[in-house]
Design a protein around this motif. Sequence first.
Motif, PDB file in Angstrom:
ATOM      1  N   ASP A  50     -88.744  -3.660 -45.766  1.00 30.60           N
ATOM      2  CA  ASP A  50     -89.653  -4.568 -45.055  1.00 30.60           C
ATOM      3  C   ASP A  50     -89.355  -6.021 -45.413  1.00 30.60           C
ATOM      4  OD1 ASP A  50     -90.873  -2.414 -43.871  1.00 30.60           O
ATOM      5  OD2 ASP A  50     -92.541  -2.317 -45.291  1.00 30.60           O
ATOM      6  N   SER A  51     -89.032  -6.275 -46.670  1.00 27.57           N
ATOM      7  CA  SER A  51     -88.700  -7.640 -47.094  1.00 27.57           C
ATOM      8  C   SER A  51     -87.392  -8.101 -46.459  1.00 27.57           C
ATOM      9  CB  SER A  51     -88.602  -7.718 -48.615  1.00 27.57           C
ATOM     10  OG  SER A  51     -89.823  -7.347 -49.225  1.00 27.57           O
ATOM     11  N   TYR A  52     -86.410  -7.203 -46.368  1.00 21.49           N
ATOM     12  CA  TYR A  52     -85.136  -7.568 -45.747  1.00 21.49           C
ATOM     13  C   TYR A  52     -85.315  -7.864 -44.258  1.00 21.49           C
ATOM     14  CZ  TYR A  52     -83.234  -5.597 -50.058  1.00 21.49           C
ATOM     15  OH  TYR A  52     -82.949  -5.332 -51.377  1.00 21.49           O
ATOM     16  N   LYS A  53     -86.188  -7.118 -43.608  1.00 21.12           N
ATOM     17  CA  LYS A  53     -86.461  -7.391 -42.196  1.00 21.12           C
ATOM     18  C   LYS A  53     -87.133  -8.753 -42.023  1.00 21.12           C
ATOM     19  CE  LYS A  53     -86.926  -2.529 -40.822  1.00 21.12           C
ATOM     20  NZ  LYS A  53     -87.853  -1.471 -40.338  1.00 21.12           N
ATOM     21  N   GLU A  54     -88.003  -9.104 -42.956  1.00 19.75           N
ATOM     22  CA  GLU A  54     -88.657 -10.405 -42.899  1.00 19.75           C
ATOM     23  C   GLU A  54     -87.652 -11.534 -43.114  1.00 19.75           C
ATOM     24  OE1 GLU A  54     -91.722 -13.216 -42.530  1.00 19.75           O
ATOM     25  OE2 GLU A  54     -91.544 -11.111 -41.949  1.00 19.75           O
ATOM     26  N   ILE A  55     -86.680 -11.316 -43.995  1.00 18.42           N
ATOM     27  CA  ILE A  55     -85.626 -12.316 -44.200  1.00 18.42           C
ATOM     28  C   ILE A  55     -84.810 -12.487 -42.933  1.00 18.42           C
ATOM     29  CG2 ILE A  55     -83.460 -12.735 -45.419  1.00 18.42           C
ATOM     30  CD1 ILE A  55     -84.732 -11.529 -47.909  1.00 18.42           C
ATOM     31  N   ASP A  56     -84.451 -11.387 -42.280  1.00 14.85           N
ATOM     32  CA  ASP A  56     -83.717 -11.469 -41.015  1.00 14.85           C
ATOM     33  C   ASP A  56     -84.522 -12.219 -39.957  1.00 14.85           C
ATOM     34  OD1 ASP A  56     -81.438 -10.154 -41.900  1.00 14.85           O
ATOM     35  OD2 ASP A  56     -82.222  -8.170 -41.394  1.00 14.85           O
ATOM     36  N   ARG A  57     -85.810 -11.952 -39.905  1.00 14.13           N
ATOM     37  CA  ARG A  57     -86.661 -12.611 -38.903  1.00 14.13           C
ATOM     38  C   ARG A  57     -86.731 -14.115 -39.163  1.00 14.13           C
ATOM     39  NH1 ARG A  57     -91.446 -14.697 -38.238  1.00 14.13           N
ATOM     40  NH2 ARG A  57     -91.878 -14.472 -40.460  1.00 14.13           N
ATOM     41  N   MET A  58     -86.900 -14.509 -40.429  1.00 14.41           N
ATOM     42  CA  MET A  58     -86.972 -15.927 -40.767  1.00 14.41           C
ATOM     43  C   MET A  58     -85.657 -16.638 -40.444  1.00 14.41           C
ATOM     44  SD  MET A  58     -89.054 -15.976 -44.378  1.00 14.41           S
ATOM     45  CE  MET A  58     -88.750 -17.732 -44.521  1.00 14.41           C
ATOM     46  N   CYS A  59     -84.539 -16.023 -40.790  1.00  9.74           N
ATOM     47  CA  CYS A  59     -83.237 -16.641 -40.521  1.00  9.74           C
ATOM     48  C   CYS A  59     -82.985 -16.767 -39.021  1.00  9.74           C
ATOM     49  CB  CYS A  59     -82.127 -15.823 -41.175  1.00  9.74           C
ATOM     50  SG  CYS A  59     -82.141 -15.897 -42.988  1.00  9.74           S
ATOM     51  N   GLU A  60     -83.431 -15.786 -38.267  1.00  7.76           N
ATOM     52  CA  GLU A  60     -83.255 -15.851 -36.811  1.00  7.76           C
ATOM     53  C   GLU A  60     -84.086 -16.974 -36.211  1.00  7.76           C
ATOM     54  OE1 GLU A  60     -83.704 -12.942 -32.875  1.00  7.76           O
ATOM     55  OE2 GLU A  60     -84.116 -12.186 -34.891  1.00  7.76           O
ATOM     56  N   ASN A  96     -82.425 -20.280 -36.832  1.00  8.69           N
ATOM     57  CA  ASN A  96     -81.049 -20.359 -36.315  1.00  8.69           C
ATOM     58  C   ASN A  96     -80.013 -20.354 -37.444  1.00  8.69           C
ATOM     59  OD1 ASN A  96     -81.918 -20.547 -33.589  1.00  8.69           O
ATOM     60  ND2 ASN A  96     -82.297 -22.734 -33.839  1.00  8.69           N
ATOM     61  N   LEU A  97     -80.212 -19.476 -38.410  1.00  8.54           N
ATOM     62  CA  LEU A  97     -79.274 -19.323 -39.517  1.00  8.54           C
ATOM     63  C   LEU A  97     -78.402 -18.096 -39.282  1.00  8.54           C
ATOM     64  CD1 LEU A  97     -81.742 -20.012 -42.473  1.00  8.54           C
ATOM     65  CD2 LEU A  97     -80.101 -21.606 -41.492  1.00  8.54           C
ATOM     66  N   ASN A  98     -77.147 -18.170 -39.714  1.00  7.05           N
ATOM     67  CA  ASN A  98     -76.237 -17.055 -39.457  1.00  7.05           C
ATOM     68  C   ASN A  98     -76.498 -15.891 -40.406  1.00  7.05           C
ATOM     69  OD1 ASN A  98     -74.958 -17.729 -41.913  1.00  7.05           O
ATOM     70  ND2 ASN A  98     -73.610 -19.173 -40.871  1.00  7.05           N
ATOM     71  N   GLN A  99     -75.784 -14.798 -40.160  1.00  4.67           N
ATOM     72  CA  GLN A  99     -76.028 -13.560 -40.891  1.00  4.67           C
ATOM     73  C   GLN A  99     -75.591 -13.664 -42.344  1.00  4.67           C
ATOM     74  OE1 GLN A  99     -77.721 -11.276 -39.407  1.00  4.67           O
ATOM     75  NE2 GLN A  99     -77.773  -9.815 -41.089  1.00  4.67           N
ATOM     76  N   SER A 100     -74.614 -14.503 -42.654  1.00  5.15           N
ATOM     77  CA  SER A 100     -74.157 -14.616 -44.044  1.00  5.15           C
ATOM     78  C   SER A 100     -75.265 -15.163 -44.938  1.00  5.15           C
ATOM     79  CB  SER A 100     -72.926 -15.529 -44.115  1.00  5.15           C
ATOM     80  OG  SER A 100     -73.247 -16.840 -43.686  1.00  5.15           O
ATOM     81  N   ILE A 101     -76.074 -16.072 -44.425  1.00  6.56           N
ATOM     82  CA  ILE A 101     -77.185 -16.618 -45.205  1.00  6.56           C
ATOM     83  C   ILE A 101     -78.255 -15.543 -45.396  1.00  6.56           C
ATOM     84  CG2 ILE A 101     -78.998 -18.381 -45.245  1.00  6.56           C
ATOM     85  CD1 ILE A 101     -77.129 -20.193 -43.701  1.00  6.56           C
ATOM     86  N   ALA A 102     -78.508 -14.763 -44.361  1.00  7.24           N
ATOM     87  CA  ALA A 102     -79.487 -13.675 -44.486  1.00  7.24           C
ATOM     88  C   ALA A 102     -79.035 -12.660 -45.536  1.00  7.24           C
ATOM     89  CB  ALA A 102     -79.687 -12.999 -43.130  1.00  7.24           C
ATOM     90  N   CYS A 144     -79.948 -21.095 -48.374  1.00  2.00           N
ATOM     91  CA  CYS A 144     -79.548 -22.210 -47.502  1.00  2.00           C
ATOM     92  C   CYS A 144     -78.916 -23.329 -48.314  1.00  2.00           C
ATOM     93  CB  CYS A 144     -80.756 -22.738 -46.730  1.00  2.00           C
ATOM     94  SG  CYS A 144     -81.382 -21.636 -45.450  1.00  2.00           S
ATOM     95  N   ARG A 145     -79.495 -23.620 -49.477  1.00  2.00           N
ATOM     96  CA  ARG A 145     -78.950 -24.675 -50.325  1.00  2.00           C
ATOM     97  C   ARG A 145     -77.553 -24.307 -50.822  1.00  2.00           C
ATOM     98  NH1 ARG A 145     -82.390 -28.111 -52.798  1.00  2.00           N
ATOM     99  NH2 ARG A 145     -80.425 -29.160 -53.343  1.00  2.00           N
ATOM    100  N   GLU A 146     -77.373 -23.052 -51.219  1.00  2.00           N
ATOM    101  CA  GLU A 146     -76.077 -22.640 -51.759  1.00  2.00           C
ATOM    102  C   GLU A 146     -75.001 -22.554 -50.685  1.00  2.00           C
ATOM    103  OE1 GLU A 146     -76.265 -19.103 -54.097  1.00  2.00           O
ATOM    104  OE2 GLU A 146     -76.737 -20.265 -55.886  1.00  2.00           O
TER     105      GLU A 146
END
Length: 288
Positions: free
Chosen positions: A84-94, A97-103, A139-141
Motif C-alpha cells: 500500500d505504501s509503494y502504491k502511494e509512492i507511485d501515485r505521488m510521483c505520477e 510528473n516524476l519518472n519511475q526511477s525516482i519512484a 527527488c533531491r538525490e
Amino acid sequence: VVFRDRLVSMASEWRTFQDDDSKVDPNRAGGGAENPLLSSEAGGTMIQNPGGGRNAVDTCGSAANLSKNQYRASNQTHDRVLMDSYKEIDRMCERMNLNQSIAKAAQHMFKTVDDKCKEMKKPMRSGDAVVAATVFTACREEGVPRTLREVCAVTTASKKDIGRTVKQVQQLLGKTVQPMKASDIITRFCSNLRVSSELERCAIAIAENAASQNITEGRVYTSIAGAAIFMACLLRADTGDDRTCFQISQATGAAEATIRQTFRDMHMKRGLLVPETFASKLLIDNMP
C-alpha cells in the motif's frame, strides 16, 4: 542400446479446448523471483474463487470460503502494508510528473527505513509522512528537487510533519542532503513560465550572486528564485519573456508580497547581481 529415454514436452501442462469459456489460463507459470521490497522470504499462495469475485455468492462451498478468508488474512500481513505504501509512492510521483526511477528509489528508501525501525524496535511515524519524506529525499538525490509545498500538495500529511520526518528519515538512511538552493529550482520554474533559456541562465546567475553576497540571507529559496526570475523579466520587458509578479508567484508557490520584498532587497545591489552579458549597465541602472 537405449538405457534411458525421457521426453520433455514444452506444451501446456493442462488440456485446453477451443470451446473453453474460462478466461483464466490454466497453465502453471512457476514461482516468481523474490521481491527485495517485501519482507516475506517464502513464496505466497493465492486461492482463487471459481465462482467469481471476492464478494460473489458462495456457490462453490469451501473453495469460496477459503479464498475469502485467505484474502482477509493477507490484508493483515506486513507485506500488505508495504505494498500500500509503494502504491502511494507511485501515485505521488505520477501526480508530480516524476519518472519511475525516482519512484523506485523512494520505495527502496521506504523499505530501508522500515527495516531500521524494526531493528531498533521503534515504531514508524505516520505512514503518509514517511512516504512523503522518502519521495522528497529521492527527488533531491536524483537531481530533480521538489519543494515541501509541492510534496505537501499531493499528500494528506502536513508540511510541518513532513519536515520533521525528512530529518529522521535521512538520519536512518545515513544520508546528508545539502540544503536546497534557489538556483536548484529556477530551471523548473522557468520551464513552467515558458521563458527563454537565456533568461533562465540570467536568473540562476542572479540567485547565485545574491547568495554569495549574503543579500538574501534568511529568505526562503522559493522567494529568492521568484525574485531572481522577476528581476530578469524586468530587464526583458520589451520581449516575449515579460512575466508579471503574479504569474511568477503562481509558478513558484511563493506569495506575491514575499517575492516583491525579496526583490527590493536585491534591487539595491542589482549592479552586482545581473551579469554584464545579459543587460547593459544603463538598462540595469534604470530598472524600475
